[in-house]
Design an enzyme around this catalytic site. Sequence first.
Site, PDB file in Angstrom:
ATOM      1  N   CYS A 131     -25.129  10.043  -6.906  1.00 40.36           N
ATOM      2  CA  CYS A 131     -26.467  10.348  -7.414  1.00 40.36           C
ATOM      3  C   CYS A 131     -26.492  10.386  -8.940  1.00 40.36           C
ATOM      4  O   CYS A 131     -26.119  11.391  -9.555  1.00 40.36           O
ATOM      5  CB  CYS A 131     -26.947  11.678  -6.841  1.00 40.36           C
ATOM      6  SG  CYS A 131     -28.543  12.184  -7.494  1.00 40.36           S
ATOM      7  N   CYS A 134     -28.653  13.092 -10.436  1.00 37.48           N
ATOM      8  CA  CYS A 134     -28.103  14.449 -10.393  1.00 37.48           C
ATOM      9  C   CYS A 134     -27.005  14.635 -11.434  1.00 37.48           C
ATOM     10  O   CYS A 134     -26.904  15.695 -12.045  1.00 37.48           O
ATOM     11  CB  CYS A 134     -27.481  14.745  -9.026  1.00 37.48           C
ATOM     12  SG  CYS A 134     -28.437  14.174  -7.640  1.00 37.48           S
ATOM     13  N   ASP A 135     -26.155  13.638 -11.602  1.00 42.80           N
ATOM     14  CA  ASP A 135     -24.897  13.853 -12.326  1.00 42.80           C
ATOM     15  C   ASP A 135     -24.751  13.064 -13.628  1.00 42.80           C
ATOM     16  O   ASP A 135     -23.779  13.270 -14.358  1.00 42.80           O
ATOM     17  CB  ASP A 135     -23.717  13.507 -11.398  1.00 42.80           C
ATOM     18  CG  ASP A 135     -23.721  14.373 -10.146  1.00 42.80           C
ATOM     19  OD1 ASP A 135     -24.129  15.542 -10.259  1.00 42.80           O
ATOM     20  OD2 ASP A 135     -23.339  13.886  -9.073  1.00 42.80           O
TER      21      ASP A 135
END
Length: 307
Positions: A131, A134-135
Amino acid sequence: MRNVVIIGSGCAGNTAAVYAARANLKPLVVSGHEAGGQLSLTTLVENFPGFPEGINGPDLVENIKKQAEHFGAEYVHGNVLEADLSQRPFRLNVEGEWTETRTVIVASGASARWLGLPSEQKLIGHGVSSCATCDGFFYRNKKIMVIGGGDSAMEEANFLTRFGQEVALVHRREEFRASKIMLDRVRANPKVKLLTNTVVEEIFDVSKDLVTGARLHNVKTGQTWDEPVDGFFVAIGHIPNTAVFQGQILTDADGYILSQGGARTNVKGVFHAGDVQDRTYRQAITAAGAGCMAAIEAERFLEAEGH
Ligand code: NAP
Protein backbone atom coordinates in the site's frame (compact mmCIF):
# COMPACT_ATOMS: atom_id res chain seq x y z
CA MET A 1 -32.90 -12.77 13.01
CA ARG A 2 -31.53 -10.35 10.44
CA ASN A 3 -33.12 -9.63 7.08
CA VAL A 4 -29.79 -9.03 5.44
CA VAL A 5 -26.16 -9.22 6.50
CA ILE A 6 -23.70 -7.48 4.19
CA ILE A 7 -20.18 -8.82 4.35
CA GLY A 8 -17.68 -6.09 3.48
CA SER A 9 -17.63 -2.31 3.81
CA GLY A 10 -16.01 -1.18 0.58
CA CYS A 11 -17.83 0.64 -2.17
CA ALA A 12 -19.99 -2.44 -2.93
CA GLY A 13 -20.94 -3.29 0.65
CA ASN A 14 -21.62 0.30 1.68
CA THR A 15 -23.77 0.98 -1.38
CA ALA A 16 -25.71 -2.23 -0.75
CA ALA A 17 -26.19 -0.94 2.81
CA VAL A 18 -27.59 2.40 1.57
CA TYR A 19 -30.16 0.62 -0.62
CA ALA A 20 -31.06 -2.07 1.92
CA ALA A 21 -31.39 0.52 4.69
CA ARG A 22 -33.64 2.74 2.57
CA ALA A 23 -35.78 -0.35 1.91
CA ASN A 24 -36.20 -0.61 5.70
CA LEU A 25 -34.31 -3.90 5.92
CA LYS A 26 -32.06 -2.65 8.77
CA PRO A 27 -28.95 -4.26 7.30
CA LEU A 28 -26.00 -5.36 9.41
CA VAL A 29 -22.66 -4.65 7.74
CA VAL A 30 -19.67 -6.73 8.82
CA SER A 31 -16.80 -4.34 8.09
CA GLY A 32 -14.02 -6.87 7.54
CA HIS A 33 -10.39 -6.52 8.61
CA GLU A 34 -9.73 -4.11 5.76
CA ALA A 35 -12.64 -1.79 6.53
CA GLY A 36 -13.46 0.53 3.66
CA GLY A 37 -11.95 -1.90 1.17
CA GLN A 38 -9.45 -0.92 -1.46
CA LEU A 39 -10.73 2.66 -1.70
CA SER A 40 -9.44 3.28 1.79
CA LEU A 41 -5.94 2.58 0.44
CA THR A 42 -6.11 5.00 -2.49
CA THR A 43 -5.61 8.72 -2.85
CA LEU A 44 -7.49 10.84 -5.37
CA VAL A 45 -10.26 9.09 -7.32
CA GLU A 46 -10.87 11.02 -10.51
CA ASN A 47 -13.28 8.72 -12.29
CA PHE A 48 -16.17 8.38 -9.85
CA PRO A 49 -19.02 10.30 -11.51
CA GLY A 50 -20.25 13.40 -9.72
CA PHE A 51 -16.92 14.75 -8.46
CA PRO A 52 -15.47 17.06 -11.11
CA GLU A 53 -12.40 17.79 -8.98
CA GLY A 54 -12.04 14.16 -7.86
CA ILE A 55 -12.51 12.88 -4.33
CA ASN A 56 -10.19 11.11 -1.90
CA GLY A 57 -10.87 7.35 -1.83
CA PRO A 58 -11.16 7.12 1.98
CA ASP A 59 -13.57 10.11 2.01
CA LEU A 60 -15.69 8.56 -0.72
CA VAL A 61 -16.13 5.24 1.05
CA GLU A 62 -16.67 6.93 4.44
CA ASN A 63 -19.33 9.18 2.92
CA ILE A 64 -21.24 6.16 1.60
CA LYS A 65 -21.00 4.54 5.03
CA LYS A 66 -22.41 7.68 6.69
CA GLN A 67 -25.19 7.72 4.13
CA ALA A 68 -26.04 4.08 4.96
CA GLU A 69 -25.94 4.76 8.73
CA HIS A 70 -28.20 7.76 8.23
CA PHE A 71 -30.87 5.36 6.94
CA GLY A 72 -30.38 2.85 9.74
CA ALA A 73 -27.60 0.49 8.62
CA GLU A 74 -25.62 -1.00 11.51
CA TYR A 75 -21.88 -1.67 11.30
CA VAL A 76 -19.93 -4.24 13.25
CA HIS A 77 -16.11 -4.50 13.22
CA GLY A 78 -14.34 -7.72 12.39
CA ASN A 79 -14.60 -10.61 10.00
CA VAL A 80 -16.89 -13.51 9.21
CA LEU A 81 -14.89 -16.49 10.50
CA GLU A 82 -17.32 -19.26 9.48
CA ALA A 83 -20.44 -19.43 7.36
CA ASP A 84 -23.18 -22.05 7.20
CA LEU A 85 -25.17 -21.47 4.05
CA SER A 86 -26.45 -25.05 3.84
CA GLN A 87 -29.87 -24.17 5.26
CA ARG A 88 -32.02 -21.15 6.09
CA PRO A 89 -31.74 -19.08 8.09
CA PHE A 90 -28.10 -18.72 7.12
CA ARG A 91 -25.64 -18.65 10.01
CA LEU A 92 -22.55 -16.49 10.18
CA ASN A 93 -19.86 -16.55 12.84
CA VAL A 94 -18.77 -12.93 13.25
CA GLU A 95 -15.68 -12.85 15.47
CA GLY A 96 -17.02 -15.69 17.62
CA GLU A 97 -20.66 -14.64 17.73
CA TRP A 98 -23.22 -16.44 15.54
CA THR A 99 -25.75 -14.32 13.67
CA GLU A 100 -28.79 -15.67 11.80
CA THR A 101 -29.99 -13.98 8.66
CA ARG A 102 -32.54 -14.50 5.89
CA THR A 103 -30.23 -13.17 3.16
CA VAL A 104 -26.53 -12.47 2.74
CA ILE A 105 -24.73 -10.05 0.44
CA VAL A 106 -21.12 -11.05 -0.08
CA ALA A 107 -19.14 -7.89 -0.77
CA SER A 108 -15.88 -9.04 0.78
CA GLY A 109 -13.74 -7.77 -2.08
CA ALA A 110 -10.22 -8.85 -2.86
CA SER A 111 -6.91 -8.54 -0.96
CA ALA A 112 -3.42 -7.79 -2.16
CA ARG A 113 -1.54 -10.57 -3.94
CA TRP A 114 2.04 -11.20 -2.81
CA LEU A 115 4.98 -12.59 -4.77
CA GLY A 116 5.25 -15.47 -2.29
CA LEU A 117 8.98 -15.21 -1.56
CA PRO A 118 9.84 -16.21 2.03
CA SER A 119 11.96 -13.04 2.39
CA GLU A 120 9.00 -10.94 1.23
CA GLN A 121 6.68 -12.46 3.83
CA LYS A 122 9.24 -11.94 6.61
CA LEU A 123 9.78 -8.29 5.70
CA ILE A 124 6.13 -7.21 5.42
CA GLY A 125 5.86 -4.11 7.58
CA HIS A 126 9.65 -3.77 7.63
CA GLY A 127 10.06 -2.23 4.21
CA VAL A 128 7.78 -4.53 2.22
CA SER A 129 4.31 -3.09 1.63
CA SER A 130 1.26 -3.51 -0.59
CA CYS A 131 0.00 0.00 0.00
CA ALA A 132 1.86 3.03 -1.31
CA THR A 133 -0.71 5.40 0.14
CA CYS A 134 -0.25 3.93 3.59
CA ASP A 135 3.53 3.61 3.66
CA GLY A 136 4.99 5.91 0.98
CA PHE A 137 5.58 8.63 3.54
CA PHE A 138 8.27 6.54 5.26
CA TYR A 139 10.51 6.60 2.20
CA ARG A 140 11.27 10.28 1.81
CA ASN A 141 14.46 10.66 -0.28
CA LYS A 142 14.91 6.88 -0.22
CA LYS A 143 15.15 4.31 -3.00
CA ILE A 144 11.87 2.63 -3.76
CA MET A 145 10.95 -0.39 -5.86
CA VAL A 146 7.48 -1.18 -7.20
CA ILE A 147 6.58 -4.58 -8.64
CA GLY A 148 3.88 -5.03 -11.28
CA GLY A 149 2.79 -4.03 -14.75
CA GLY A 150 -0.86 -3.07 -14.26
CA ASP A 151 -2.57 0.23 -13.44
CA SER A 152 -1.99 -0.25 -9.73
CA ALA A 153 1.77 -0.50 -10.23
CA MET A 154 1.73 2.60 -12.46
CA GLU A 155 -0.32 4.54 -9.95
CA GLU A 156 1.90 3.50 -7.05
CA ALA A 157 5.13 4.23 -8.93
CA ASN A 158 3.95 7.73 -9.84
CA PHE A 159 2.63 8.42 -6.36
CA LEU A 160 5.84 7.22 -4.72
CA THR A 161 7.97 9.64 -6.73
CA ARG A 162 6.51 12.32 -4.41
CA PHE A 163 8.60 10.77 -1.66
CA GLY A 164 11.46 8.72 -3.01
CA GLN A 165 14.61 9.95 -4.76
CA GLU A 166 14.09 7.19 -7.35
CA VAL A 167 11.42 4.60 -8.06
CA ALA A 168 12.40 1.41 -9.91
CA LEU A 169 9.36 -0.19 -11.54
CA VAL A 170 10.00 -3.90 -12.03
CA HIS A 171 7.79 -5.87 -14.42
CA ARG A 172 8.18 -9.49 -15.45
CA ARG A 173 7.31 -8.95 -19.13
CA GLU A 174 8.08 -6.51 -21.95
CA GLU A 175 4.45 -5.45 -22.49
CA PHE A 176 2.41 -3.75 -19.81
CA ARG A 177 -1.10 -4.62 -18.73
CA ALA A 178 -1.64 -1.02 -17.61
CA SER A 179 -3.80 1.42 -19.60
CA LYS A 180 -1.91 3.65 -22.02
CA ILE A 181 -2.57 6.88 -20.13
CA MET A 182 -1.19 5.47 -16.86
CA LEU A 183 1.84 3.97 -18.58
CA ASP A 184 2.54 7.23 -20.44
CA ARG A 185 2.53 9.13 -17.13
CA VAL A 186 5.10 6.73 -15.72
CA ARG A 187 7.25 6.93 -18.83
CA ALA A 188 7.16 10.72 -18.66
CA ASN A 189 8.19 10.74 -15.00
CA PRO A 190 11.98 11.27 -14.79
CA LYS A 191 12.13 9.73 -11.31
CA VAL A 192 10.83 6.34 -12.51
CA LYS A 193 13.28 3.77 -13.83
CA LEU A 194 11.60 0.96 -15.81
CA LEU A 195 13.03 -2.55 -15.48
CA THR A 196 11.11 -4.89 -17.80
CA ASN A 197 11.54 -8.64 -18.32
CA THR A 198 12.74 -8.66 -14.75
CA VAL A 199 11.73 -10.84 -11.81
CA VAL A 200 12.56 -10.59 -8.12
CA GLU A 201 14.47 -13.54 -6.71
CA GLU A 202 14.97 -12.38 -3.16
CA ILE A 203 14.57 -9.39 -0.91
CA PHE A 204 17.32 -8.43 1.55
CA ASP A 205 17.94 -8.30 4.49
CA VAL A 206 15.92 -10.66 6.64
CA SER A 207 18.74 -10.88 9.21
CA LYS A 208 18.50 -7.09 9.76
CA ASP A 209 14.68 -7.15 9.77
CA LEU A 210 14.86 -4.34 7.23
CA VAL A 211 14.70 -4.00 3.45
CA THR A 212 18.11 -3.10 2.07
CA GLY A 213 17.88 -4.43 -1.47
CA ALA A 214 16.51 -6.96 -3.92
CA ARG A 215 18.08 -9.60 -6.13
CA LEU A 216 16.74 -9.16 -9.66
CA HIS A 217 16.97 -11.41 -12.68
CA ASN A 218 16.47 -10.36 -16.28
CA VAL A 219 14.70 -13.28 -17.96
CA LYS A 220 15.79 -12.16 -21.44
CA THR A 221 19.48 -11.49 -20.89
CA GLY A 222 19.94 -13.95 -18.03
CA GLN A 223 21.65 -11.25 -15.96
CA THR A 224 21.25 -11.39 -12.16
CA TRP A 225 22.14 -8.46 -9.92
CA ASP A 226 21.46 -6.88 -6.55
CA GLU A 227 19.68 -3.54 -6.52
CA PRO A 228 19.90 -1.46 -3.30
CA VAL A 229 16.45 -0.36 -2.18
CA ASP A 230 14.75 0.84 1.03
CA GLY A 231 11.05 0.42 0.27
CA PHE A 232 9.59 -2.53 -1.65
CA PHE A 233 6.00 -2.16 -2.87
CA VAL A 234 4.13 -5.11 -4.34
CA ALA A 235 1.33 -4.13 -6.76
CA ILE A 236 0.58 -7.34 -8.65
CA GLY A 237 -3.17 -7.61 -8.28
CA HIS A 238 -5.57 -9.09 -5.78
CA ILE A 239 -7.12 -12.32 -4.52
CA PRO A 240 -10.88 -12.51 -3.87
CA ASN A 241 -11.87 -12.98 -0.22
CA THR A 242 -14.00 -16.11 -0.53
CA ALA A 243 -12.05 -18.68 1.51
CA VAL A 244 -14.73 -18.73 4.22
CA PHE A 245 -17.40 -19.76 1.66
CA GLN A 246 -15.36 -22.48 0.00
CA GLY A 247 -17.49 -25.50 -0.92
CA GLN A 248 -20.70 -23.51 -0.45
CA ILE A 249 -20.66 -20.67 -2.97
CA LEU A 250 -19.50 -21.59 -6.46
CA THR A 251 -16.32 -19.81 -7.50
CA ASP A 252 -13.91 -20.05 -10.41
CA ALA A 253 -10.46 -21.57 -10.00
CA ASP A 254 -9.05 -18.28 -8.67
CA GLY A 255 -11.79 -17.94 -6.04
CA TYR A 256 -13.95 -15.30 -7.77
CA ILE A 257 -17.68 -15.95 -7.20
CA LEU A 258 -19.42 -17.33 -10.28
CA SER A 259 -22.50 -15.21 -10.86
CA GLN A 260 -25.74 -16.99 -11.66
CA GLY A 261 -27.11 -13.84 -13.33
CA GLY A 262 -27.76 -10.43 -11.79
CA ALA A 263 -26.31 -10.50 -8.28
CA ARG A 264 -27.27 -14.12 -7.65
CA THR A 265 -24.91 -16.84 -6.44
CA ASN A 266 -25.71 -20.55 -6.63
CA VAL A 267 -27.19 -20.32 -3.10
CA LYS A 268 -30.71 -18.85 -3.12
CA GLY A 269 -30.77 -15.82 -0.83
CA VAL A 270 -27.03 -15.23 -1.07
CA PHE A 271 -25.99 -12.41 -3.39
CA HIS A 272 -22.65 -11.05 -4.56
CA ALA A 273 -21.44 -7.47 -5.04
CA GLY A 274 -18.18 -5.96 -6.21
CA ASP A 275 -14.65 -7.27 -6.67
CA VAL A 276 -15.38 -10.60 -4.99
CA GLN A 277 -17.13 -11.55 -8.24
CA ASP A 278 -15.77 -9.05 -10.76
CA ARG A 279 -12.38 -9.76 -12.26
CA THR A 280 -13.00 -7.59 -15.29
CA TYR A 281 -14.02 -4.04 -14.36
CA ARG A 282 -13.03 -3.76 -10.67
CA GLN A 283 -13.85 -0.07 -10.43
CA ALA A 284 -15.37 1.89 -7.56
CA ILE A 285 -18.36 2.80 -9.68
CA THR A 286 -19.01 -0.76 -10.90
CA ALA A 287 -18.69 -2.03 -7.31
CA ALA A 288 -21.20 0.61 -6.17
CA GLY A 289 -23.57 -0.42 -8.98
CA ALA A 290 -23.17 -4.07 -8.03
CA GLY A 291 -23.97 -3.23 -4.39
CA CYS A 292 -27.16 -1.54 -5.53
CA MET A 293 -28.11 -4.60 -7.62
CA ALA A 294 -27.47 -7.01 -4.74
CA ALA A 295 -29.60 -4.96 -2.33
CA ILE A 296 -32.48 -4.75 -4.79
CA GLU A 297 -32.30 -8.51 -5.37
CA ALA A 298 -32.24 -9.20 -1.62
CA GLU A 299 -35.21 -6.88 -1.13
CA ARG A 300 -37.24 -8.62 -3.88
CA PHE A 301 -36.26 -12.04 -2.57
CA LEU A 302 -37.48 -11.16 0.93
CA GLU A 303 -40.64 -9.58 -0.44
CA ALA A 304 -41.45 -12.73 -2.43
CA GLU A 305 -41.13 -14.69 0.83
CA GLY A 306 -43.49 -12.31 2.57
CA HIS A 307 -40.96 -10.54 4.83
P1 NAP B 1 -3.74 -6.28 -12.83
O1 NAP B 1 -4.31 -5.39 -13.88
O2 NAP B 1 -4.24 -7.68 -12.70
O3 NAP B 1 -2.16 -6.31 -13.03
C1 NAP B 1 -1.34 -7.12 -12.22
C2 NAP B 1 0.09 -6.99 -12.71
O4 NAP B 1 0.93 -7.72 -11.82
C3 NAP B 1 0.29 -7.56 -14.10
O5 NAP B 1 1.12 -6.73 -14.85
C4 NAP B 1 0.95 -8.92 -13.81
O6 NAP B 1 1.87 -9.30 -14.79
C5 NAP B 1 1.70 -8.66 -12.54
N1 NAP B 1 1.84 -9.89 -11.75
C6 NAP B 1 0.86 -10.72 -11.32
N2 NAP B 1 1.37 -11.73 -10.59
C7 NAP B 1 2.71 -11.54 -10.58
C8 NAP B 1 3.79 -12.24 -9.99
N3 NAP B 1 3.58 -13.35 -9.25
N4 NAP B 1 5.03 -11.78 -10.17
C9 NAP B 1 5.24 -10.64 -10.89
N5 NAP B 1 4.26 -9.92 -11.47
C10 NAP B 1 3.01 -10.37 -11.31
O7 NAP B 1 -3.94 -5.64 -11.38
P2 NAP B 1 -3.96 -4.12 -10.93
O8 NAP B 1 -2.87 -3.34 -11.53
O9 NAP B 1 -4.06 -4.20 -9.45
O10 NAP B 1 -5.34 -3.55 -11.50
C11 NAP B 1 -6.59 -4.16 -11.19
C12 NAP B 1 -7.75 -3.40 -11.80
O11 NAP B 1 -7.89 -2.11 -11.17
C13 NAP B 1 -7.58 -3.12 -13.29
O12 NAP B 1 -8.84 -3.22 -13.90
C14 NAP B 1 -7.10 -1.70 -13.32
O13 NAP B 1 -7.43 -1.02 -14.52
C15 NAP B 1 -7.83 -1.08 -12.14
N6 NAP B 1 -7.08 0.08 -11.59
C16 NAP B 1 -7.38 1.32 -12.08
C17 NAP B 1 -6.72 2.42 -11.59
C18 NAP B 1 -7.08 3.80 -12.09
O14 NAP B 1 -7.74 3.89 -13.12
N7 NAP B 1 -6.72 4.86 -11.42
C19 NAP B 1 -5.71 2.26 -10.65
C20 NAP B 1 -5.39 0.99 -10.20
C21 NAP B 1 -6.08 -0.10 -10.68
P3 NAP B 1 1.42 -9.80 -16.26
O15 NAP B 1 0.97 -8.58 -16.96
O16 NAP B 1 2.64 -10.43 -16.79
O17 NAP B 1 0.30 -10.79 -16.00
